[in-house]
Design an enzyme around this catalytic site. Structure first.
Site, PDB file in Angstrom:
ATOM      1  N   ASP A 203       2.540   2.513   2.387  1.00 34.05           N
ATOM      2  CA  ASP A 203       3.832   2.270   3.065  1.00 34.05           C
ATOM      3  C   ASP A 203       4.897   1.854   2.041  1.00 34.05           C
ATOM      4  O   ASP A 203       6.005   2.431   1.997  1.00 34.05           O
ATOM      5  CB  ASP A 203       3.604   1.161   4.109  1.00 34.05           C
ATOM      6  CG  ASP A 203       4.713   1.018   5.115  1.00 34.05           C
ATOM      7  OD1 ASP A 203       5.649   1.833   5.096  1.00 34.05           O
ATOM      8  OD2 ASP A 203       4.645   0.081   5.936  1.00 34.05           O
TER       9      ASP A 203
ATOM     10  N   GLY B 151       0.807  -1.230   0.000  1.00 35.21           N
ATOM     11  CA  GLY B 151       0.000   0.000   0.000  1.00 35.21           C
ATOM     12  C   GLY B 151       0.830   1.265   0.000  1.00 35.21           C
ATOM     13  O   GLY B 151       1.888   1.350  -0.636  1.00 35.21           O
TER      14      GLY B 151
HETATM   15  N1  AR6 Z   1      -0.796   7.830  -2.086  1.00 32.14           N
HETATM   16  C1  AR6 Z   1      -1.903   8.023  -1.343  1.00 32.14           C
HETATM   17  N2  AR6 Z   1      -2.668   7.012  -0.872  1.00 32.14           N
HETATM   18  C2  AR6 Z   1      -2.290   5.744  -1.183  1.00 32.14           C
HETATM   19  C3  AR6 Z   1      -1.137   5.448  -1.955  1.00 32.14           C
HETATM   20  C4  AR6 Z   1      -0.371   6.559  -2.416  1.00 32.14           C
HETATM   21  N3  AR6 Z   1       0.736   6.404  -3.139  1.00 32.14           N
HETATM   22  N4  AR6 Z   1      -1.050   4.090  -2.076  1.00 32.14           N
HETATM   23  C5  AR6 Z   1      -2.102   3.563  -1.426  1.00 32.14           C
HETATM   24  N5  AR6 Z   1      -2.864   4.549  -0.896  1.00 32.14           N
HETATM   25  P1  AR6 Z   1      -2.972   0.937   3.080  1.00 32.14           P
HETATM   26  P2  AR6 Z   1      -3.651   0.618   5.950  1.00 32.14           P
HETATM   27  C6  AR6 Z   1      -4.100   4.478  -0.097  1.00 32.14           C
HETATM   28  O1  AR6 Z   1      -3.360  -0.459   2.811  1.00 32.14           O
HETATM   29  O2  AR6 Z   1      -5.047   0.254   5.622  1.00 32.14           O
HETATM   30  C7  AR6 Z   1       0.734  -1.740   4.631  1.00 32.14           C
HETATM   31  O3  AR6 Z   1       1.190  -2.954   4.125  1.00 32.14           O
HETATM   32  C8  AR6 Z   1      -4.937   3.218  -0.194  1.00 32.14           C
HETATM   33  O4  AR6 Z   1      -5.718   3.217  -1.389  1.00 32.14           O
HETATM   34  O5  AR6 Z   1      -1.747   1.473   2.453  1.00 32.14           O
HETATM   35  O6  AR6 Z   1      -3.403   1.608   7.067  1.00 32.14           O
HETATM   36  C9  AR6 Z   1       1.390  -1.384   5.976  1.00 32.14           C
HETATM   37  O7  AR6 Z   1       2.704  -1.842   6.046  1.00 32.14           O
HETATM   38  C10 AR6 Z   1      -5.818   3.394   1.049  1.00 32.14           C
HETATM   39  O8  AR6 Z   1      -6.883   4.295   0.764  1.00 32.14           O
HETATM   40  O9  AR6 Z   1      -2.801   1.209   4.694  1.00 32.14           O
HETATM   41  C11 AR6 Z   1       0.490  -2.068   6.954  1.00 32.14           C
HETATM   42  O10 AR6 Z   1       0.833  -3.441   7.100  1.00 32.14           O
HETATM   43  C12 AR6 Z   1      -4.874   4.075   2.047  1.00 32.14           C
HETATM   44  O11 AR6 Z   1      -3.753   4.519   1.279  1.00 32.14           O
HETATM   45  C13 AR6 Z   1      -0.883  -1.963   6.330  1.00 32.14           C
HETATM   46  O12 AR6 Z   1      -0.661  -1.871   4.925  1.00 32.14           O
HETATM   47  C14 AR6 Z   1      -4.387   3.176   3.158  1.00 32.14           C
HETATM   48  O13 AR6 Z   1      -4.219   1.840   2.682  1.00 32.14           O
HETATM   49  C15 AR6 Z   1      -1.593  -0.714   6.769  1.00 32.14           C
HETATM   50  O14 AR6 Z   1      -2.903  -0.727   6.280  1.00 32.14           O
END
Ligand code: AR6
Length: 172
Positions: free
Chosen positions: A36, A34
């Site tokens: 991260d 994601g």
């Molecule tokens: N810019 C903005 N938003 C984004 C981007 C980007 N480049 N990429 C993804 N998103 P997630 P969580 C959005 O899963 O739910 C990771 O593996 C995405 O569409 O990134 O807090 C960590 O290491 C969504 O709306 O974070 C943890 O293990 C939002 O970011 C876990 O995921 C959050 O999705 C954290 O899960």
């Protein structure tokens, strides 16, 4: 968008030229998928190196690092709650994330900050609830802060953008 100090936009948070971007990390702070994964890829290996020295981060808390190859000067890493139905303190923990990120921002002289939608991806927190909490916490903090001037909510998808815009229009 009732307040000019808060802006809701669709985009990629790794491209934001602000004082700090927020990372939705996990408690190891050692990267993941994601947003991260995207932040670590864009910042380069020095970010992981600095994160290794932090020793992790509990859910609801936040830690700050440099931004390395990002346009942003700092990354504020926070660990959102995994959604387990809402009865495990998830809403309070998500509110803690936003508040603790902003406290760290303030302590580090951050004037502009960009948030992703914490916990609403892999951690499955329902977006409509999450964005109301996000807007409420950030609005309240900015109203009282003399340091943090502007916050951006960076929505990755059009659906997320709509959810934030609706919540903002309802005054959530
Ligand atoms: N810019 C903005 N938003 C984004 C981007 C980007 N480049 N990429 C993804 N998103 P997630 P969580 C959005 O899963 O739910 C990771 O593996 C995405 O569409 O990134 O807090 C960590 O290491 C969504 O709306 O974070 C943890 O293990 C939002 O970011 C876990 O995921 C959050 O999705 C954290 O899960």
């Amino acid at each position: 968008m009732r307040s000019e100090r808060i802006e809701i936009v669709q985009g990629d948070i790794t491209q934001m030229a602000v004082d700090a971007i927020v990372n939705a990390a996990n408690s190891t702070l050692l990267g993941g998928g994601g947003v991260d994964g995207a932040i670590h890829r864009a910042a380069g290996p020095e970010l992981l190196e600095e994160c290794r020295g932090l020793g992790g981060c509990p859910t609801g808390q936040a830690r700050i690092t440099q931004g390395y190859r990002l346009a942003a000067c700092h990354v504020i890493h926070t660990v959102g709650p995994v959604w387990r139905g809402g009865g495990r303190g998830e809403e309070q923990l998500l509110a803690d994330c936003y508040r603790n990120c902003l406290r760290l921002a303030e302590q580090n002289g951050v004037k502009t900050i960009a948030f992703p939608s914490i916990s609403t991806g892999a951690y499955r927190f329902p977006i409509e609830r999450a964005c109301r909490i996000a807007l409420r916490e950030v609005r309240a903090f900015l109203a009282a802060s003399k340091v943090v001037e502007k916050a951006y909510f960076i929505c990755f998808s059009a659906a997320d953008l709509l959810a934030y815009q609706n919540a903002a229009a309802e005054g959530a």
